[in-house]
Design a protein around this motif. Structure first.
Motif, PDB file in Angstrom:
ATOM      1  N   LEU A 295      28.970 -43.408   9.152  1.00 21.51           N
ATOM      2  CA  LEU A 295      29.888 -43.362   8.016  1.00 21.51           C
ATOM      3  C   LEU A 295      29.163 -43.071   6.708  1.00 21.51           C
ATOM      4  O   LEU A 295      29.676 -42.343   5.858  1.00 21.51           O
ATOM      5  N   ASN A 296      27.982 -43.640   6.548  1.00 24.88           N
ATOM      6  CA  ASN A 296      27.251 -43.449   5.292  1.00 24.88           C
ATOM      7  C   ASN A 296      26.643 -42.064   5.161  1.00 24.88           C
ATOM      8  O   ASN A 296      26.086 -41.712   4.121  1.00 24.88           O
ATOM      9  N   GLU A 297      26.734 -41.244   6.244  1.00 27.23           N
ATOM     10  CA  GLU A 297      26.158 -39.903   6.208  1.00 27.23           C
ATOM     11  C   GLU A 297      27.217 -38.812   6.296  1.00 27.23           C
ATOM     12  O   GLU A 297      26.885 -37.626   6.425  1.00 27.23           O
ATOM     13  N   VAL A 298      28.493 -39.215   6.217  1.00 32.27           N
ATOM     14  CA  VAL A 298      29.575 -38.226   6.313  1.00 32.27           C
ATOM     15  C   VAL A 298      29.466 -37.196   5.194  1.00 32.27           C
ATOM     16  O   VAL A 298      29.808 -36.019   5.375  1.00 32.27           O
ATOM     17  N   LYS A 299      28.980 -37.623   4.041  1.00 35.66           N
ATOM     18  CA  LYS A 299      28.859 -36.688   2.905  1.00 35.66           C
ATOM     19  C   LYS A 299      27.930 -35.524   3.212  1.00 35.66           C
ATOM     20  O   LYS A 299      28.009 -34.464   2.569  1.00 35.66           O
ATOM     21  N   ASN A 300      27.047 -35.700   4.195  1.00 36.93           N
ATOM     22  CA  ASN A 300      26.135 -34.622   4.576  1.00 36.93           C
ATOM     23  C   ASN A 300      26.729 -33.706   5.640  1.00 36.93           C
ATOM     24  O   ASN A 300      26.125 -32.684   5.980  1.00 36.93           O
ATOM     25  N   LEU A 301      27.901 -34.077   6.166  1.00 37.85           N
ATOM     26  CA  LEU A 301      28.499 -33.298   7.245  1.00 37.85           C
ATOM     27  C   LEU A 301      29.011 -31.949   6.758  1.00 37.85           C
ATOM     28  O   LEU A 301      28.761 -30.912   7.393  1.00 37.85           O
ATOM     29  N   VAL A 302      29.727 -31.951   5.637  1.00 36.64           N
ATOM     30  CA  VAL A 302      30.375 -30.722   5.173  1.00 36.64           C
ATOM     31  C   VAL A 302      29.370 -29.604   4.897  1.00 36.64           C
ATOM     32  O   VAL A 302      29.565 -28.465   5.348  1.00 36.64           O
ATOM     33  N   PRO A 303      28.269 -29.852   4.172  1.00 37.03           N
ATOM     34  CA  PRO A 303      27.307 -28.755   3.932  1.00 37.03           C
ATOM     35  C   PRO A 303      26.716 -28.178   5.216  1.00 37.03           C
ATOM     36  O   PRO A 303      26.248 -27.032   5.226  1.00 37.03           O
ATOM     37  N   SER A 304      26.745 -28.969   6.309  1.00 33.47           N
ATOM     38  CA  SER A 304      26.155 -28.491   7.552  1.00 33.47           C
ATOM     39  C   SER A 304      27.146 -27.737   8.439  1.00 33.47           C
ATOM     40  O   SER A 304      26.742 -27.150   9.451  1.00 33.47           O
ATOM     41  N   LEU A 305      28.415 -27.728   8.077  1.00 33.13           N
ATOM     42  CA  LEU A 305      29.423 -27.094   8.927  1.00 33.13           C
ATOM     43  C   LEU A 305      29.165 -25.604   9.177  1.00 33.13           C
ATOM     44  O   LEU A 305      29.394 -25.113  10.293  1.00 33.13           O
ATOM     45  N   PRO A 306      28.696 -24.830   8.194  1.00 37.01           N
ATOM     46  CA  PRO A 306      28.420 -23.402   8.476  1.00 37.01           C
ATOM     47  C   PRO A 306      27.361 -23.195   9.550  1.00 37.01           C
ATOM     48  O   PRO A 306      27.249 -22.093  10.095  1.00 37.01           O
ATOM     49  N   LYS A 307      26.576 -24.231   9.894  1.00 35.22           N
ATOM     50  CA  LYS A 307      25.558 -24.105  10.927  1.00 35.22           C
ATOM     51  C   LYS A 307      26.146 -24.258  12.328  1.00 35.22           C
ATOM     52  O   LYS A 307      25.533 -23.822  13.309  1.00 35.22           O
ATOM     53  N   VAL A 308      27.345 -24.912  12.407  1.00 34.46           N
ATOM     54  CA  VAL A 308      27.918 -25.183  13.729  1.00 34.46           C
ATOM     55  C   VAL A 308      29.267 -24.513  13.942  1.00 34.46           C
ATOM     56  O   VAL A 308      29.764 -24.460  15.068  1.00 34.46           O
ATOM     57  N   LEU A 309      29.868 -24.010  12.873  1.00 32.78           N
ATOM     58  CA  LEU A 309      31.169 -23.361  12.980  1.00 32.78           C
ATOM     59  C   LEU A 309      31.123 -22.003  12.270  1.00 32.78           C
ATOM     60  O   LEU A 309      30.329 -21.811  11.336  1.00 32.78           O
ATOM     61  N   PRO A 310      31.971 -21.074  12.670  1.00 33.44           N
ATOM     62  CA  PRO A 310      32.019 -19.757  11.990  1.00 33.44           C
ATOM     63  C   PRO A 310      32.772 -19.853  10.665  1.00 33.44           C
ATOM     64  O   PRO A 310      33.874 -19.321  10.495  1.00 33.44           O
ATOM     65  N   VAL A 311      32.193 -20.579   9.703  1.00 31.99           N
ATOM     66  CA  VAL A 311      32.818 -20.780   8.389  1.00 31.99           C
ATOM     67  C   VAL A 311      31.772 -20.598   7.300  1.00 31.99           C
ATOM     68  O   VAL A 311      30.559 -20.666   7.553  1.00 31.99           O
ATOM     69  N   TYR A 312      32.239 -20.368   6.087  1.00 30.59           N
ATOM     70  CA  TYR A 312      31.374 -20.392   4.912  1.00 30.59           C
ATOM     71  C   TYR A 312      32.091 -21.184   3.817  1.00 30.59           C
ATOM     72  O   TYR A 312      33.313 -21.360   3.839  1.00 30.59           O
ATOM     73  N   LEU A 313      31.314 -21.700   2.867  1.00 35.73           N
ATOM     74  CA  LEU A 313      31.840 -22.570   1.813  1.00 35.73           C
ATOM     75  C   LEU A 313      31.981 -21.825   0.500  1.00 35.73           C
ATOM     76  O   LEU A 313      31.104 -21.057   0.107  1.00 35.73           O
TER      77      LEU A 313
END
Length: 332
Positions: A295-313
């Motif tokens: 839970l305390n590391e959820v804030k780091n999840l979003v910036p890492s999403l482009p590494k695991v999903l076909p998305v960009y921020l």
């Protein structure tokens, strides 16, 4: 991360202020300056809002009491019903706060005690005045008030797991969003984000209504059922869940995303972020995500999403991060 139980003097001070503001706001000569001062007082503490709502109930109930004739010098154009309510409110002050509090308690309008709890960066275990046990998720806040005819919790934000002390004559009511959960003794979880609410039942039974003002009786849940609602829902939506449902993993400090569409996962993720992440479009929302996160590391999840999903921020004009799906190349 505070726990607060009011002393008698503090309770009397808030009751006095609530009665004063109830009279002033219903008076014809109430000024904009006074209304602003009231809002500042009302918003300064959830207990102020609780007591003011209780005073409004007394004010409304005065409509059904025998009429009190106005003093001869009073302006003749004011309706008798207004003067009746003002007379009752004035009487509340004139008779003294102890008597007002005693009367309000016996009528079920005023509570005889309040507790306020907040959880910061860790899960918090608390005990309410009635002996009920509560676990508060990160960033959650609730207020407990003990009335003569019910025990009332208002979940201001976040999530809480309840293990309620049984008392068939003194129901336990949790208000969350525009609905509520009513029980006498049981174990259940309430999750709230913005205007969405989910109630998951582990033991006993609960009644869930999707609107506090609704005359509908709501729906009764059995163990292993989950009800969800949002504003405008006439009845909650109900589904079966497993007893090891991942939605309760927060009690162990985890966020479990079990192959969820981003449209379903983002509300769970955003609950732990200072600023919510948005979806660029429906296509982005259909992409799926899984994994177990602290839970305390959820804030780091979003910036890492482009590494695991076909998305960009990207970032919108309000400063929120936006997830955008990468368009697939057309097949030849």
């Amino acid at each position: 991360m505070t726990e607060r139980t009011l002393s008698e003097a503090e309770y009397d001070t808030i009751t006095d202020a609530a009665a004063h503001w109830c009279m002033r706001l219903h008076a014809d000569d109430c000024t904009d300056t006074e209304r602003l001062a009231f809002k500042q007082w009302h918003d300064a503490d959830p207990l102020h809002a609780f007591e003011y709502e209780a005073m409004l109930e007394i004010w409304g109930a005065a409509e059904h009491l025998p009429r009190v004739e106005p003093m001869p010098a009073a302006p003749a154009h004011r309706p008798r019903s207004r003067w009746s309510r003002m007379a009752v409110a004035a009487t509340v002050l004139a008779l003294g706060l102890p008597l007002a509090a005693f009367t309000g308690w016996n009528m079920g309008w005023l509570a005889n005690g309040y507790q306020r709890f907040e959880a910061g960066t860790s899960v918090r275990h608390i005990t309410l005045e009635d002996g009920s046990q509560v676990e508060l998720n990160l960033g959650s806040e609730l207020v407990f008030a003990n009335y003569k005819n019910e025990r009332r919790v208002t979940l201001k934000k976040g999530e809480a797991f309840f293990d309620v002390s049984h008392d068939s004559g003194h129901p336990f009511v949790v208000r969350a969003g525009q609905g509520q959960v009513r029980v006498t003794g049981t174990r259940f979880n309430v999750w709230m984000y913005q205007d969405q609410v989910r109630v998951t039942l582990l033991e006993g039974s609960v009644w869930v209504t999707s609107h506090q003002a609704s005359n509908a009786g709501g729906l009764q849940l059995s163990p292993g059922m989950q009800a969800s609602y949002k504003p405008g829902d006439f009845q909650p939506q109900v589904r079966d869940v497993a007893f090891d449902d991942s939605s309760l993993a927060w009690r162990s400090g985890k966020l479990v995303l079990d192959n969820l569409a981003l449209s379903e996962a983002l509300p769970l993720i955003n609950r732990y972020l200072e600023r919510p992440v948005m979806l660029a479009d429906n296509t982005t929302g259909t992409l799926r995500i899984g994994g177990i996160y602290n839970l305390n590391e959820v804030k780091n999840l979003v910036p890492s999403l482009p590494k695991v999903l076909p998305v960009y921020l990207t970032q919108n004009s309000d400063g929120n991060l936006v997830l955008n799906a990468i368009a697939r190349a057309p097949r030849n």
